[in-house]
Design an enzyme around this catalytic site. Structure first.
Site, PDB file in Angstrom:
ATOM      1  N   LYS A 136     -12.481  -6.864 -27.128  1.00  0.00           N
ATOM      2  CA  LYS A 136     -11.615  -7.822 -27.814  1.00  0.00           C
ATOM      3  C   LYS A 136     -11.694  -7.634 -29.327  1.00  0.00           C
ATOM      4  CE  LYS A 136     -10.593 -12.712 -28.450  1.00  0.00           C
ATOM      5  NZ  LYS A 136     -10.759 -14.089 -27.921  1.00  0.00           N
ATOM      6  N   HIS A 274       5.262  18.593   5.354  1.00  0.00           N
ATOM      7  CA  HIS A 274       5.995  17.447   4.820  1.00  0.00           C
ATOM      8  C   HIS A 274       5.614  16.149   5.540  1.00  0.00           C
ATOM      9  CE1 HIS A 274       8.228  20.134   2.302  1.00  0.00           C
ATOM     10  NE2 HIS A 274       8.689  20.801   3.339  1.00  0.00           N
ATOM     11  N   PHE A 471      10.574   1.919  22.128  1.00  0.00           N
ATOM     12  CA  PHE A 471      11.305   1.959  23.398  1.00  0.00           C
ATOM     13  C   PHE A 471      12.597   2.766  23.283  1.00  0.00           C
ATOM     14  CE2 PHE A 471      12.645  -2.298  21.635  1.00  0.00           C
ATOM     15  CZ  PHE A 471      13.975  -1.984  21.375  1.00  0.00           C
TER      16      PHE A 471
END
Length: 522
Positions: A136, A274, A471
């Site tokens: 700081k 890939h 599915f």
């Protein structure tokens, strides 16, 4: 700003002695604590204990030592501010111009599997407070949190007659804030796991720069590789034995390959291109598995990534180097295998030491505009007892073995995914298509191309089994698999047209099983 007084307190003492000797050479007064002070004394450099400087002893087993106004006032006081300087003079607070602190080894303590109490004890409190205070007030104070920055500090003081420029102080302050943020992120991530929170209110993550990459997915994109302290065995923890620098795409594909091959307990090989597999096989040896995997799609395998789940020997290395290969990743490789790879100087060989556990929970993160998508890793696994036979014909034992392998590979193929397997090896893979029937047809076509290249009488999909990651919404995808020569099917089930698909399978004489588990991968 000249450095006149430094506070040094480090857990990692590498590079400490050359640093303090250089500071002493510039006339810098050094404050320190505990083991750091002893190391400095042993190096023959004068040092003042913090407790002597503050007039307040260390207490609570060392938990309170630098948390004192004399220390933090000396760091935070704004030089040139009359009120600050008057307060410092009134209370006898001497300015501190340099703070060198590295933190308790919390990350490595967790990585070693330490118990809860030990991990908590390695949560640093004073260190982050010192670092943040110095960062700081970087207008007057230099802060160093990493031994890698010691040379830059010493070199600048040498060239600038003991001073440190604002530019370097700002760069060091930036690294300091990032370091405390990463430290707190590691603590937060560990603690949320300890209390059983998968998705905490605030998600914190951090990594350390391991490598600047030449570019990202494309040459116009900048990229870098970061790792975190709790790295899963794989590309982040691997040691590169040889070869060119790894690219962004190399790292991404290698990770995909190693995660896939870790699914198997028998000797296994995965060839990736890939981020999709172009050949996966299990066999009695790595060489045999590689040859079976390569036969699936030898054209796509050229310039691919090879992952294995056993130590590499010379036979396996000779087979793998038979075509151009970008990266090979393995838990180990013997000396004769390494000698074979050494002849291919551009091939990257990565050694991990261990295999990742596919059942280990974790999170995956993907960025979207303005946020992140976070989910649990897909650790779902289907075994023979989980299968539900839905057709008149049940699969044979060999078909069940191949069905399970096909479904396991499907988990690592971009959706929509179709995988044909025969005798422990993929013989056709269709990935990333908008239509599932197109994936089935592409996989069959590639199997036909491979058969032509190997001068086989018919594609290996004849007599194979086929897996679908989700599915079949219509019977057309199933019929495409029938046309390719598949005899058994594994799929999650759950479509409103399941009855239609089952009827088509029965009519074709197929055996079909439902898993009840989907493996989308996007």
């Amino acid at each position: 700003m000249p450095i006149r007084r430094a506070l040094i307190s480090v857990s990692d003492k590498s590079g400490l002695v050359p640093l303090v000797r250089a500071l002493h050479g510039h006339g810098v007064a050094i404050l320190s604590t505990g083991g750091t002070a002893r190391a400095i004394q042993e190096a023959g450099v004068p040092v003042t204990e913090v407790s002597d400087h503050t007039g307040f002893p260390e207490m609570l087993d060392g938990r309170v030592k630098t948390l004192h106004p004399t220390i933090h006032g000396g760091i935070l006081g704004v030089r040139g501010n009359p009120e600050h300087e008057a307060a410092m003079a009134e209370h006898g607070i001497a300015p501190i111009d340099l703070v060198v602190v590295n933190l308790y080894p919390f990350e490595s303590t967790v990585a070693k599997g330490a118990d809860f109490a030990t991990c908590i004890e390695n949560v640093d409190i004073g260190g982050p407070a010192l670092i943040r205070a110095a960062a700081k007030n970087h207008g007057a104070v230099a802060v160093v949190t990493d031994a890698e920055d010691y040379d830059a500090l010493v070199d600048e003081m040498k060239s600038q007659d003991g001073q440190v420029s604002l530019d370097l102080r700002r760069r060091l302050a930036s690294r300091a804030f990032a370091r405390t943020a990463a430290y707190d992120a590691a603590i937060g991530r560990w603690f949320t796991g300890e209390v059983g929170e998968t998705f905490p209110r605030h998600l914190v993550a951090a990594g350390r720069l391991k490598q600047d990459l030449r570019y990202g997915e494309n040459p116009h994109q900048k990229a870098a590789f970061y790792v975190h302290g709790l790295a899963r065995p794989g590309v982040a923890s691997a040691r590169q034995v040889q070869g060119k620098e790894l690219s962004y795409n190399n790292l991404n594909d290698t990770d995909a390959a190693f995660e896939l091959v870790s699914e198997f307990t028998e000797p296994a090989v995965a060839i990736i291109k890939h981020a999709n597999p172009c050949g996966v096989a299990v066999a009695g040896s790595i060489r045999a598995a590689y040859e079976k995997a390569l036969a699936c799609d030898p054209v796509s395998a050229f310039g691919g990534i090879v992952a294995v789940n056993r130590a590499l020997d010379r036979d396996a290395a000779e087979a793998i180097t038979g075509i151009f290969t970008e990266v090979v990743i393995a838990p180990d490789a013997d000396d004769r295998a390494r000698a074979v790879f050494a002849a291919k100087k551009n091939l990257r060989l990565l050694i991990t030491g261990v295999m990742p556990d596919p059942a280990t929970p974790g999170l995956t993160v993907r960025t979207v505009a303005g946020g992140m998508l976070v989910q649990e890793r897909d650790i779902g696994r289907v075994e023979a007892d989980d299968l539900k036979v839905v057709t008149k014909r049940a699969p044979s034992p060999q078909e069940i073995t191949d069905l399970l392998l096909a479904f396991r590979v499907c988990k690592h193929v971009k959706s929509n995914a179709i995988v044909y397997v025969k005798d422990g090896a993929t013989v056709g893979i269709g990935a990333g298509q908008m239509s599932r029937v197109d994936s089935a047809r592409i996989a069959a076509r590639k199997a036909g191309d491979a058969a032509e290249a190997s001068r086989l009488a018919e594609p290996l999909t004849r007599g194979s089994v086929v897996a679908s990651d989700a599915f079949f919404p219509f019977a057309d995808g199933l019929l495409a698999a029938v046309e390719a020569g598949a005899t058994a099917v594994i799929q999650p089930g759950g479509s409103v047209r399941d009855d239609e698909v089952i009827a088509a399978a029965d009519e074709a004489g197929l055996a079909m099983v439902f898993t009840g588990m989907r493996h989308f991968r996007h």
